[in-house]
Scaffold this active site. Structure first.
Site, short mmCIF file in Angstrom:
data_model
loop_
_atom_site.label_atom_id
_atom_site.label_comp_id
_atom_site.label_asym_id
_atom_site.label_seq_id
_atom_site.Cartn_x
_atom_site.Cartn_y
_atom_site.Cartn_z
N TRP A 116 -0.44 -5.03 -11.85
CA TRP A 116 -1.00 -4.57 -10.56
C TRP A 116 -1.75 -3.26 -10.72
CZ3 TRP A 116 -1.40 -8.64 -7.97
CH2 TRP A 116 -0.38 -9.60 -7.96
N ASP B 177 1.29 2.22 -4.62
CA ASP B 177 1.49 0.80 -4.31
C ASP B 177 3.00 0.55 -4.33
OD1 ASP B 177 1.74 -1.93 -4.23
OD2 ASP B 177 0.41 -2.36 -5.92
N LYS C 22 7.10 -9.08 -0.03
CA LYS C 22 8.14 -8.85 -1.02
C LYS C 22 9.43 -8.39 -0.34
CE LYS C 22 5.05 -9.64 -4.21
NZ LYS C 22 4.05 -8.66 -4.57
C1 LIG Z 1 2.60 -8.70 -5.10
C2 LIG Z 1 2.03 -7.38 -5.44
C3 LIG Z 1 0.67 -7.07 -5.22
C4 LIG Z 1 -0.32 -8.08 -4.67
O1 LIG Z 1 -0.05 -8.37 -3.38
P1 LIG Z 1 -1.01 -9.34 -2.51
O2 LIG Z 1 -0.50 -9.09 -1.14
O3 LIG Z 1 -0.79 -10.72 -3.03
O4 LIG Z 1 -2.40 -8.87 -2.70
C5 LIG Z 1 0.24 -5.80 -5.52
N1 LIG Z 1 1.07 -4.87 -6.03
C6 LIG Z 1 2.37 -5.14 -6.26
C7 LIG Z 1 3.25 -4.06 -6.81
C8 LIG Z 1 2.89 -6.39 -5.98
O5 LIG Z 1 4.18 -6.65 -6.21
#
Ligand SMILES: *Cc1c(COP(=O)(O)O)cnc(C)c1O
Length: 356
Positions: free
Chosen positions: A101, A167, A191
């Site tokens: 990511w 993030d 998540k």
């Molecule tokens: C799942 C995830 C993403 C991507 O998320 P989307 O909503 O599918 O764009 C980005 N960063 C992290 C840390 C993730 O776990």
């Protein structure tokens, strides 16, 4: 059969939340209408989105100079929205590369300014959190707090001159945070918060309005601030379910309480991994291990499919590792009960006794 849902995302939600959401889909607040068919400008939904915002502020103890926004396009859209909104072309942003990511965030941000990869753990397959010094000058420092795919997590955020942009998609609301260190936080809901379709952005007031470029209306954070995330139709149902999860979390005692439970669940699983002769954790350094996504291998690869089959027979789903890593991954987000983790560790112990 009782199911034990270890999927990484979309992921487990509290049973109570799913039930309440199902009720809302049939008859929202005894209105005789479904949450799926009411206007986003209705009083009913206005209360939902205001509640969700207030609960995030309350649970994370946000000071009044932080805005909570509900966006779409997933966390992946934040990879470009962040630099588009925060970074001028001649300014510098620092990124720490801790996995898939972060790598994607870096690739997107390069178009919007000067980017420095401050540290990376790529040399060892992203199995640790690299060391670095907080730079003295620059626009922001971008971190990925929890690396969903590799299974590492930042347990101490640096304090320094740059605001941290983070993030937090896979550990949002899993523990208290020292908000003062952060200029912006983003997290896809699927998540640890709700269904896919909404992304939460928390932004400090002074981070906004400092770039010169023209930003399309719906990609501009200031639009979301001014219009309370309702410039256009927001993802009504994902926001509704997220609000229900936030209520659930508050009733559980908030992030302080859930952190204790998360630590206890992770300890149960890592202790099994450290002691079971047939399994090994992917992350050697205990201080870098994720409390949310526990990655591991089986020492005899011939037994991998056997173990997956036995897991499935016991109602354990979603433990196959990410295709880029292999092995196993057990995601144990807020909503995962400790008893389900115990079902997994009991099976691992029993499996090793029989096959080890
Ligand atoms: C799942 C995830 C993403 C991507 O998320 P989307 O909503 O599918 O764009 C980005 N960063 C992290 C840390 C993730 O776990």
């Amino acid at each position: 059969m009782k199911m034990h849902n270890f999927y990484a995302g979309p992921a487990i939600l509290p049973k109570e939340v799913i039930k309440e959401a199902a009720k809302g889909a049939l008859n929202f607040n005894n209105s005789g209408l479904s949450i799926l068919e009411i206007s986003h400008r209705s009083k009913g939904f206005s209360e939902v989105i205001e509640n969700a915002e207030a609960l995030i502020k309350e649970l994370l103890h946000l000071p009044s100079n932080y805005h909570v926004l509900f966006t779409t396009g997933g966390a992946s859209s934040q990879f470009f929205m962040v630099p588009m909104n925060l970074l001028n072309q001649e300014e510098t942003a620092y990124y720490v590369n801790t996995g898939t990511w972060s790598t994607k965030a870096i690739a997107e941000a390069q178009h919007f300014g000067h980017l420095v990869e401050l540290a990376s753990s790529k040399d060892k397959g992203f199995n640790y959190i690299p060391k670095y010094k907080m730079p003295k000058k620059g626009k922001y420092l971008h971190l990925t707090s929890n690396n969903t795919i590799f299974g590492t997590q930042i347990h101490h955020f640096p304090k320094g001159d740059l605001p941290i942009v983070c993030d937090m998609s896979s550990d949002f609301l899993s523990r208290p945070i020292d908000i003062e260190k952060f200029g912006l936080i983003y997290a896809g809901a699927q998540k640890n918060l709700g269904p896919a379709g909404v992304t939460v952005v928390i932004v400090r007031e002074d981070m906004l309005g400092t770039v010169q470029r023209q930003i399309p209306t719906l990609l501009n954070y200031e639009t979301f601030v001014k219009k309370n995330s309702m410039f256009n139709t927001p993802p009504v149902f994902p926001i509704y379910v997220s609000m229900l999860t936030l209520n659930w979390l508050k009733a559980k005692g908030g992030v302080e309480k859930i952190e204790r439970l998360n630590k206890s669940k992770a300890k149960l699983l890592y202790t099994e991994l450290d002691n079971n002769p047939l399994f090994t954790p992917n992350i050697p350094n205990k201080r870098d291990r994720s409390l949310m996504n526990v990655t591991f291998q089986i020492t005899n690869p011939d037994l991998e499919s056997d173990f997956l089959a036995e897991a499935e027979a016991n109602g354990i789903v979603g433990i196959k590792g990410h295709r880029s890593v292999g092995g196993f991954r057990a995601s144990i987000y807020n909503a995962m009960p400790r008893s389900s983790v115990k079902v997994l560790t009991d099976l691992m112990a029993d499996f090793a006794n029989r096959k080890g």
